[in-house]
Design a protein around this motif. Structure first.
Motif, PDB file in Angstrom:
ATOM      1  N   ALA A   1      29.829  69.970  63.914  1.00 20.14           N
ATOM      2  CA  ALA A   1      30.520  69.145  64.906  1.00 20.14           C
ATOM      3  C   ALA A   1      29.713  69.033  66.200  1.00 20.14           C
ATOM      4  O   ALA A   1      29.989  68.144  67.019  1.00 20.14           O
ATOM      5  N   ARG A   2      28.705  69.889  66.376  1.00 19.77           N
ATOM      6  CA  ARG A   2      27.985  69.941  67.645  1.00 19.77           C
ATOM      7  C   ARG A   2      26.492  69.687  67.527  1.00 19.77           C
ATOM      8  O   ARG A   2      25.824  69.505  68.553  1.00 19.77           O
ATOM      9  N   ARG A   3      25.947  69.662  66.329  1.00 18.38           N
ATOM     10  CA  ARG A   3      24.514  69.468  66.187  1.00 18.38           C
ATOM     11  C   ARG A   3      24.182  67.975  66.274  1.00 18.38           C
ATOM     12  O   ARG A   3      25.067  67.131  66.153  1.00 18.38           O
ATOM     13  N   PRO A   4      22.920  67.611  66.508  1.00 13.52           N
ATOM     14  CA  PRO A   4      22.537  66.191  66.586  1.00 13.52           C
ATOM     15  C   PRO A   4      22.939  65.429  65.333  1.00 13.52           C
ATOM     16  O   PRO A   4      22.878  65.963  64.222  1.00 13.52           O
ATOM     17  N   ARG A   5      23.371  64.188  65.532  1.00 18.60           N
ATOM     18  CA  ARG A   5      23.804  63.378  64.390  1.00 18.60           C
ATOM     19  C   ARG A   5      22.650  63.113  63.433  1.00 18.60           C
ATOM     20  O   ARG A   5      22.826  63.037  62.229  1.00 18.60           O
ATOM     21  N   GLU A   6      21.456  62.938  64.000  1.00 17.67           N
ATOM     22  CA  GLU A   6      20.286  62.653  63.174  1.00 17.67           C
ATOM     23  C   GLU A   6      19.091  63.392  63.770  1.00 17.67           C
ATOM     24  O   GLU A   6      18.701  63.120  64.909  1.00 17.67           O
TER      25      GLU A   6
END
Length: 298
Positions: A163-168
């Protein structure tokens, strides 16, 4: 301990030392504390009867994990009184560390900040499972929990991190390009150039540890971040130079003031623009950016 047993213990420890350091570092976010954990691991390892050890690597990882968890609980209390924002301690890594995508991603400054929000047990399970691919049974043994409990902890930690890491995840080339644009704008005091490479929602965090001047709180927004950076460069009357480096398996910038190391600037890049800037100035956290630290996975 017999001389033969001592030689065997030393050989096993040396063979797995880089792995043990990597595990401790990812659990703690501190290279200095990871080195201390390795010392504690060694003292316990030489007292072990090797004749009773079936898998020496697994046994060493278990000792290291338990020692790191003990230290992590102490560090969490210490960080509650840390002066200003806290950032992980950067380590200079060989460029080929970036070729190991899982290892590089797991030790990025952005993800290690996310790991700080996990409980010690969640962090241990996530790191051992996701970064090192260690089996649930082995993790359960290291943590003194049942495999079923470890499965539950892993699910909870993974959901929290996702939920908190970079989307890509940006490629090294994309990160390098963004940092090069940032460097050009910084060197020419080009505010518009900074605004072009900074995402509108960018967050800048600087860590001086109460020793070096740093923003007391995260700065949010491209305009505020850009003006803060350019204002800081011109404020102290020193010659600032910036150059490329590789820390934590990712391209970064090393900043010097009048030729002296001032700090390490790491970035989180998404869609070609910088969404996170992490500037470590605390001198105590810059001891592992002078020479490369060997890191590895199983």
């Amino acid at each position: 301990m017999s001389e033969h047993a001592g030689d065997a213990a030393t050989e096993a420890f040396v063979a797995h030392r880089n792995l043990l350091f990597t595990v401790a570092y990812e659990l703690l976010g501190s290279a200095a504390d990871a080195e201390d954990v390795l010392q504690e691991t060694w003292l316990r390892w030489v007292a072990v009867d090797l004749g009773q050890v079936r898998d020496r690597r697994a046994y060493l990882v278990r000792i290291t994990t338990r020692q790191a968890l003990n230290r992590l609980r102490t560090l969490k209390r210490r960080r509650e009184t840390y002066v200003g924002p806290w950032l992980p301690e950067p380590v200079l890594t060989a460029p080929d560390v970036a070729d190991d995508v899982e290892l590089a991603e797991s030790m990025s400054m952005a993800l290690m900040l996310v790991l700080e929000t996990l409980s010690p047990a969640e962090r241990a399970v996530f790191v051992l499972r996701e970064a090192f691919g260690i089996g649930y049974d082995e993790i359960a043994d290291a943590l003194g929990k049942t495999p079923a409990a470890v499965h539950q902890i892993a699910h909870r930690a993974r959901r929290h991190v996702e939920a908190r890491r970079p989307r890509e995840a940006a490629s090294p080339a994309q990160t390098r390009a963004a940092l090069q644009a940032f460097q050009r704008a910084l060197e020419t005091s080009d505010l518009q150039g900074l605004l072009d490479v900074l995402a509108p929602e960018v967050v800048a965090i600087s860590d001086g540890g109460g020793v070096k001047q740093a923003a007391p709180h995260p700065i949010v927004g491209a305009d505020k971040v850009g003006r803060f950076i350019l204002g800081g460069v011109g404020r102290f009357g020193v010659r600032i130079t910036v150059g490329p480096t590789v820390v934590n398996g990712h391209p970064a910038l090393v900043v010097r003031a009048d030729g002296e190391l001032d700090g390490i600037l790491a970035a989180r890049v998404e869609g070609g623009r910088i969404t996170g800037l992490y500037y470590v100035r605390n001198p105590a956290k810059l001891t592992h950016v002078v020479s490369e630290t060997p890191l590895t996975r199983p």
